[in-house]
Design a protein around this motif. Sequence first.
Motif, PDB file in Angstrom:
ATOM      1  N   ARG A   1       0.841  -1.191   0.000  1.00 39.00           N
ATOM      2  CA  ARG A   1       0.000   0.000   0.000  1.00 39.00           C
ATOM      3  C   ARG A   1       0.874   1.238   0.000  1.00 39.00           C
ATOM      4  O   ARG A   1       2.048   1.173   0.367  1.00 39.00           O
ATOM      5  N   ILE A   2       0.265   2.347  -0.390  1.00 37.40           N
ATOM      6  CA  ILE A   2       0.967   3.610  -0.222  1.00 37.40           C
ATOM      7  C   ILE A   2       0.750   4.068   1.206  1.00 37.40           C
ATOM      8  O   ILE A   2      -0.211   3.678   1.867  1.00 37.40           O
ATOM      9  N   HIS A   3       1.665   4.858   1.700  1.00 37.65           N
ATOM     10  CA  HIS A   3       1.709   5.275   3.104  1.00 37.65           C
ATOM     11  C   HIS A   3       1.672   6.802   3.110  1.00 37.65           C
ATOM     12  O   HIS A   3       2.592   7.450   2.616  1.00 37.65           O
ATOM     13  N   LEU A   4       0.598   7.376   3.643  1.00 35.15           N
ATOM     14  CA  LEU A   4       0.448   8.827   3.683  1.00 35.15           C
ATOM     15  C   LEU A   4       0.478   9.311   5.120  1.00 35.15           C
ATOM     16  O   LEU A   4      -0.248   8.791   5.973  1.00 35.15           O
ATOM     17  N   ILE A   5       1.293  10.308   5.395  1.00 35.43           N
ATOM     18  CA  ILE A   5       1.398  10.899   6.727  1.00 35.43           C
ATOM     19  C   ILE A   5       0.277  11.919   6.895  1.00 35.43           C
ATOM     20  O   ILE A   5       0.033  12.739   6.004  1.00 35.43           O
ATOM     21  N   VAL A   6      -0.406  11.866   8.021  1.00 32.81           N
ATOM     22  CA  VAL A   6      -1.460  12.827   8.337  1.00 32.81           C
ATOM     23  C   VAL A   6      -1.159  13.449   9.697  1.00 32.81           C
ATOM     24  O   VAL A   6      -0.491  12.847  10.534  1.00 32.81           O
ATOM     25  N   GLY A   7      -1.675  14.652   9.917  1.00 36.27           N
ATOM     26  CA  GLY A   7      -1.432  15.349  11.168  1.00 36.27           C
ATOM     27  C   GLY A   7      -2.393  14.956  12.272  1.00 36.27           C
ATOM     28  O   GLY A   7      -2.035  14.976  13.445  1.00 36.27           O
ATOM     29  N   ASP A   8      -3.620  14.590  11.914  1.00 34.58           N
ATOM     30  CA  ASP A   8      -4.643  14.254  12.907  1.00 34.58           C
ATOM     31  C   ASP A   8      -5.451  13.068  12.383  1.00 34.58           C
ATOM     32  O   ASP A   8      -6.408  13.241  11.628  1.00 34.58           O
ATOM     33  N   LEU A   9      -5.054  11.875  12.772  1.00 33.91           N
ATOM     34  CA  LEU A   9      -5.678  10.662  12.257  1.00 33.91           C
ATOM     35  C   LEU A   9      -7.161  10.610  12.591  1.00 33.91           C
ATOM     36  O   LEU A   9      -7.977  10.235  11.745  1.00 33.91           O
ATOM     37  N   ASP A  10      -7.538  11.006  13.796  1.00 29.59           N
ATOM     38  CA  ASP A  10      -8.952  10.936  14.181  1.00 29.59           C
ATOM     39  C   ASP A  10      -9.835  11.815  13.293  1.00 29.59           C
ATOM     40  O   ASP A  10     -10.910  11.388  12.884  1.00 29.59           O
ATOM     41  N   SER A  11      -9.372  13.018  12.971  1.00 28.06           N
ATOM     42  CA  SER A  11     -10.194  13.875  12.111  1.00 28.06           C
ATOM     43  C   SER A  11     -10.244  13.331  10.691  1.00 28.06           C
ATOM     44  O   SER A  11     -11.273  13.434  10.019  1.00 28.06           O
ATOM     45  N   GLU A  12      -9.149  12.725  10.218  1.00 25.16           N
ATOM     46  CA  GLU A  12      -9.159  12.100   8.888  1.00 25.16           C
ATOM     47  C   GLU A  12     -10.151  10.943   8.856  1.00 25.16           C
ATOM     48  O   GLU A  12     -10.903  10.774   7.897  1.00 25.16           O
ATOM     49  N   ILE A  13     -10.156  10.128   9.899  1.00 26.38           N
ATOM     50  CA  ILE A  13     -11.082   8.988   9.980  1.00 26.38           C
ATOM     51  C   ILE A  13     -12.521   9.485   9.938  1.00 26.38           C
ATOM     52  O   ILE A  13     -13.352   8.956   9.179  1.00 26.38           O
ATOM     53  N   THR A  14     -12.827  10.504  10.720  1.00 22.95           N
ATOM     54  CA  THR A  14     -14.186  11.059  10.741  1.00 22.95           C
ATOM     55  C   THR A  14     -14.576  11.575   9.367  1.00 22.95           C
ATOM     56  O   THR A  14     -15.657  11.261   8.851  1.00 22.95           O
ATOM     57  N   HIS A  15     -13.701  12.350   8.745  1.00 25.55           N
ATOM     58  CA  HIS A  15     -13.970  12.910   7.418  1.00 25.55           C
ATOM     59  C   HIS A  15     -14.213  11.804   6.388  1.00 25.55           C
ATOM     60  O   HIS A  15     -15.164  11.870   5.597  1.00 25.55           O
ATOM     61  N   LEU A  16     -13.368  10.786   6.396  1.00 23.49           N
ATOM     62  CA  LEU A  16     -13.473   9.716   5.399  1.00 23.49           C
ATOM     63  C   LEU A  16     -14.685   8.823   5.651  1.00 23.49           C
ATOM     64  O   LEU A  16     -15.340   8.386   4.700  1.00 23.49           O
ATOM     65  N   ARG A  17     -15.000   8.548   6.909  1.00 21.18           N
ATOM     66  CA  ARG A  17     -16.214   7.770   7.209  1.00 21.18           C
ATOM     67  C   ARG A  17     -17.449   8.526   6.722  1.00 21.18           C
ATOM     68  O   ARG A  17     -18.352   7.948   6.140  1.00 21.18           O
ATOM     69  N   ASP A  18     -17.481   9.843   6.984  1.00 21.99           N
ATOM     70  CA  ASP A  18     -18.605  10.668   6.530  1.00 21.99           C
ATOM     71  C   ASP A  18     -18.725  10.672   5.011  1.00 21.99           C
ATOM     72  O   ASP A  18     -19.818  10.806   4.468  1.00 21.99           O
ATOM     73  N   ALA A  19     -17.598  10.511   4.322  1.00 27.89           N
ATOM     74  CA  ALA A  19     -17.584  10.493   2.856  1.00 27.89           C
ATOM     75  C   ALA A  19     -17.886   9.109   2.293  1.00 27.89           C
ATOM     76  O   ALA A  19     -17.944   8.931   1.075  1.00 27.89           O
ATOM     77  N   GLY A  20     -18.058   8.105   3.154  1.00 28.24           N
ATOM     78  CA  GLY A  20     -18.396   6.762   2.700  1.00 28.24           C
ATOM     79  C   GLY A  20     -17.219   5.926   2.234  1.00 28.24           C
ATOM     80  O   GLY A  20     -17.398   4.923   1.545  1.00 28.24           O
TER      81      GLY A  20
ATOM     82  N   THR B   1     -14.319   3.170   2.252  1.00 28.79           N
ATOM     83  CA  THR B   1     -14.229   1.828   2.811  1.00 28.79           C
ATOM     84  C   THR B   1     -12.992   1.699   3.686  1.00 28.79           C
ATOM     85  O   THR B   1     -11.875   1.951   3.228  1.00 28.79           O
ATOM     86  N   PHE B   2     -13.203   1.309   4.943  1.00 33.15           N
ATOM     87  CA  PHE B   2     -12.091   1.077   5.862  1.00 33.15           C
ATOM     88  C   PHE B   2     -11.761  -0.404   5.869  1.00 33.15           C
ATOM     89  O   PHE B   2     -12.640  -1.255   5.902  1.00 33.15           O
ATOM     90  N   ARG B   3     -10.456  -0.727   5.852  1.00 34.16           N
ATOM     91  CA  ARG B   3     -10.007  -2.112   5.873  1.00 34.16           C
ATOM     92  C   ARG B   3      -9.450  -2.502   7.227  1.00 34.16           C
ATOM     93  O   ARG B   3      -9.072  -3.641   7.443  1.00 34.16           O
ATOM     94  N   SER B   4      -9.341  -1.538   8.155  1.00 33.86           N
ATOM     95  CA  SER B   4      -8.903  -1.839   9.521  1.00 33.86           C
ATOM     96  C   SER B   4      -9.435  -0.758  10.442  1.00 33.86           C
ATOM     97  O   SER B   4      -9.909   0.282   9.998  1.00 33.86           O
ATOM     98  N   GLU B   5      -9.354  -1.046  11.715  1.00 37.18           N
ATOM     99  CA  GLU B   5      -9.577  -0.016  12.728  1.00 37.18           C
ATOM    100  C   GLU B   5      -8.237   0.672  12.956  1.00 37.18           C
ATOM    101  O   GLU B   5      -7.192   0.161  12.544  1.00 37.18           O
ATOM    102  N   ALA B   6      -8.240   1.799  13.631  1.00 38.18           N
ATOM    103  CA  ALA B   6      -6.988   2.473  13.958  1.00 38.18           C
ATOM    104  C   ALA B   6      -6.171   1.573  14.882  1.00 38.18           C
ATOM    105  O   ALA B   6      -6.703   0.960  15.804  1.00 38.18           O
ATOM    106  N   VAL B   7      -4.882   1.484  14.606  1.00 33.69           N
ATOM    107  CA  VAL B   7      -3.954   0.656  15.368  1.00 33.69           C
ATOM    108  C   VAL B   7      -2.851   1.568  15.901  1.00 33.69           C
ATOM    109  O   VAL B   7      -2.350   2.415  15.171  1.00 33.69           O
ATOM    110  N   THR B   8      -2.480   1.365  17.156  1.00 36.95           N
ATOM    111  CA  THR B   8      -1.403   2.151  17.762  1.00 36.95           C
ATOM    112  C   THR B   8      -0.187   1.269  17.965  1.00 36.95           C
ATOM    113  O   THR B   8      -0.302   0.132  18.440  1.00 36.95           O
TER     114      THR B   8
END
Length: 125
Positions: free
Chosen positions: A74-93, A95-102
């Motif tokens: 996969r490609i690997h993209l750095i983001v500043g705020d993962l939680d806000s990205e997750i919210t934005h992308l879920r709202d946009a529909g 497809t998630f292939r995993s939950e957030a992992v720490t």
Amino acid sequence: MSAPTEYASVRYIVDDVPAAIDFYTNSLGFTLHTNPAPAFADVIRGSLRLLLSGPASSGARATPADTSGAGRNRIHLIVGDLDSEITHLRDAGVTFRSEAVTGPGGRQVLIADPAGNLVELFQPA
């Protein structure tokens, strides 16, 4: 081998080039670079040039027939705020292939583009 250019390029085989352009530009902040034919486009984010090759493209035709479906790469993209990205992308529909992992290096989540290719969003620790 030719000298490096300003971009590192990765080719993703996609089923629908316009859908892939929409996904990468509207969901992940890429910019459309070229779209010379319905079978191909490339989008850019930072120094990554993502080649979107539809079924009729030369890149897709050169791919062996026994290579199907998305793999673990996969490609690997750095983001500043993962939680806000997750919210934005879920709202946009998206497809998630995993939950957030720490892990020791940070947090990550996997999403899929319209063709099933994986994209990792990573927030460094």
